[in-house]
Design a protein around this motif. Structure first.
Motif, PDB file in Angstrom:
ATOM      1  N   SER A   5      16.672  40.046  26.394  1.00 24.40           N
ATOM      2  CA  SER A   5      15.617  40.782  25.684  1.00 24.40           C
ATOM      3  C   SER A   5      16.079  41.131  24.270  1.00 24.40           C
ATOM      4  O   SER A   5      17.162  40.741  23.842  1.00 24.40           O
ATOM      5  N   THR A   6      15.252  41.922  23.586  1.00 28.04           N
ATOM      6  CA  THR A   6      15.593  42.393  22.236  1.00 28.04           C
ATOM      7  C   THR A   6      16.819  43.314  22.254  1.00 28.04           C
ATOM      8  O   THR A   6      17.309  43.693  21.195  1.00 28.04           O
TER       9      THR A   6
ATOM     10  N   ASP B 299      20.056  39.013  22.448  1.00 30.24           N
ATOM     11  CA  ASP B 299      19.558  37.993  21.516  1.00 30.24           C
ATOM     12  C   ASP B 299      18.256  37.322  21.956  1.00 30.24           C
ATOM     13  O   ASP B 299      17.973  36.198  21.578  1.00 30.24           O
TER      14      ASP B 299
ATOM     15  N   SER C 262      13.887  37.536  22.126  1.00 28.35           N
ATOM     16  CA  SER C 262      12.860  38.030  21.196  1.00 28.35           C
ATOM     17  C   SER C 262      11.765  38.850  21.889  1.00 28.35           C
ATOM     18  O   SER C 262      10.868  39.347  21.238  1.00 28.35           O
TER      19      SER C 262
ATOM     20  N   THR D 284      18.517  45.731  15.729  1.00 29.59           N
ATOM     21  CA  THR D 284      18.588  45.397  17.149  1.00 29.59           C
ATOM     22  C   THR D 284      18.538  46.678  17.969  1.00 29.59           C
ATOM     23  O   THR D 284      18.967  47.740  17.507  1.00 29.59           O
TER      24      THR D 284
ATOM     25  N   HIS E  33      21.727  36.579  15.914  1.00 34.00           N
ATOM     26  CA  HIS E  33      21.223  37.480  14.862  1.00 34.00           C
ATOM     27  C   HIS E  33      21.730  37.035  13.496  1.00 34.00           C
ATOM     28  O   HIS E  33      20.996  37.060  12.511  1.00 34.00           O
TER      29      HIS E  33
ATOM     30  N   LEU F 197      19.893  33.910  12.480  1.00 37.43           N
ATOM     31  CA  LEU F 197      18.529  34.184  12.013  1.00 37.43           C
ATOM     32  C   LEU F 197      18.536  34.698  10.569  1.00 37.43           C
ATOM     33  O   LEU F 197      17.669  34.347   9.767  1.00 37.43           O
TER      34      LEU F 197
ATOM     35  N   HIS G  39      15.244  33.229  26.339  1.00 40.40           N
ATOM     36  CA  HIS G  39      15.558  33.967  25.098  1.00 40.40           C
ATOM     37  C   HIS G  39      14.321  34.119  24.218  1.00 40.40           C
ATOM     38  O   HIS G  39      14.436  34.443  23.042  1.00 40.40           O
TER      39      HIS G  39
ATOM     40  N   GLU H 295      11.528  33.327  21.621  1.00 36.48           N
ATOM     41  CA  GLU H 295      11.444  32.411  20.461  1.00 36.48           C
ATOM     42  C   GLU H 295      12.815  31.949  19.966  1.00 36.48           C
ATOM     43  O   GLU H 295      12.902  30.989  19.201  1.00 36.48           O
ATOM     44  N   ASN H 296      13.876  32.623  20.405  1.00 35.58           N
ATOM     45  CA  ASN H 296      15.209  32.200  19.965  1.00 35.58           C
ATOM     46  C   ASN H 296      15.724  30.984  20.735  1.00 35.58           C
ATOM     47  O   ASN H 296      16.807  30.471  20.441  1.00 35.58           O
TER      48      ASN H 296
END
Ligand code: AMP
Ligand code: ZN
Ligand code: FE
Ligand code: FE
Length: 267
Positions: free
Chosen positions: A10-11, A14, A16, A124, A132, A135, A241, A243-244
């Motif tokens: 989750s957020t 790592d 989204s 985060t 992270h 990104l 994960h 969108e990651n």
């Protein structure tokens, strides 16, 4: 029966999606159980438990610990542990320290390569990981996507990679057991050699993650046989994960009800 996806982020690490959104996905999929296995943190679990109540899903405590054995990185899933147990909290604190030092060292390496990223820009809810940083590199236009950041800079052995082996597999299994949980070896197919795999099997594990991501049953046969031989537990999860990792859908792999209920020992 497909009862729950036992591997997702989750957020709070790592991924989204928030823990609440993960519960919503589980509900939409028709799952009756839900878990969350963020990297080295249990911080997202209280939100998961709250949201699960709303949808009448059974929630199971989970975590994916990063650890090592003889210079190799190993991921260990913990389930059904008491998340407030000091053995778990102590390990989480050690990981925060490890990540802080490693992330700074990676940013320094990137700087020496002409890439300027600022860790203070990372928002985060829990721990900061390589995705992270990747990104941020995309956002600043240094690379065009997350994959490129890993392939050129952040992946194992790449230009800005920093190893941070501070917590052993033995220590991690012990902490999970102290907190009354189950220790499951994550994605065993990613372990480089059979020699290493055989060494890992000598540890007091409770099971293997036999069903993973989009893998089919044949690909996992070897692990299923091993689990039967050892009378261990076979779990399944997608390693979602959001969108990651857009090519992995929530629920792509899952665990049956009996296994899930067995793992629910503590909560
Ligand atoms: P960390 O725990 O901070 O070392 O970051 C590890 C995470 O980075 C893994 O769980 C994946 O989510 C992600 N990751 C590792 N290798 C890659 C890769 N080649 N491409 C995209 N993401 C990756
Ligand atoms: Zn991850
Ligand atoms: Fe992993
Ligand atoms: Fe994972």
């Amino acid at each position: 029966m497909n009862f729950a996806d036992l591997h997702c982020h989750s957020t709070f690490s790592d991924g989204s999606f928030t823990p609440t959104q993960i519960v919503e996905l589980a509900h939409q999929k028709g799952f009756k159980g839900v878990s969350l296995t963020d990297h080295d943190t249990t911080k997202g679990l209280p939100e998961l438990f709250e949201a699960a109540k709303k949808y009448n899903l059974v929630a199971l405590s989970g975590i994916e610990f990063s650890c090592y054995h003889k210079n190799s990185s190993v991921h260990l899933l913990g389930y059904g542990f008491n998340l407030h147990h000091p053995a778990i909290t102590r390990l989480e604190d050690k990981h925060l320290e490890r990540r802080e030092a490693r992330n700074h060292a990676m940013v320094e390496k990137l700087k020496s390569l002409g890439i300027e990223v600022n860790l203070a820009e990372i928002k985060t809810d829990g721990v900061v990981g390589r995705p992270h940083i990747a990104l941020l590199m995309v956002k600043k236009g240094y690379v065009s996507n997350l994959q490129e950041a890993f392939q050129k800079f952040l992946g194992e052995g790449k230009a800005a990679f920093v190893e941070a082996f501070t917590i052993t597999l033995a220590e991690t299994i012990e902490a999970i057991h102290e907190a009354n949980g189950y220790a499951i070896l994550a994605h065993p197919h990613l372990i480089d050699s059979s020699e290493l795999f055989n060494q890992l099997l000598k540890y007091p594990l409770d099971g293997l993650e036999c069903y993973y991501s989009n893998f089919n049953r044949d690909q996992n046969e070897r692990y299923i046989k091993k689990v039967a031989q050892k009378e261990w537990i076979a779990t399944g999860g997608s390693d979602f994960h959001g969108e990651n990792k857009p090519y992995v859908a929530y629920g792509a792999s899952f665990t049956d009800e009996n296994t899930f209920r067995k793992l629910c020992r503590t909560n």
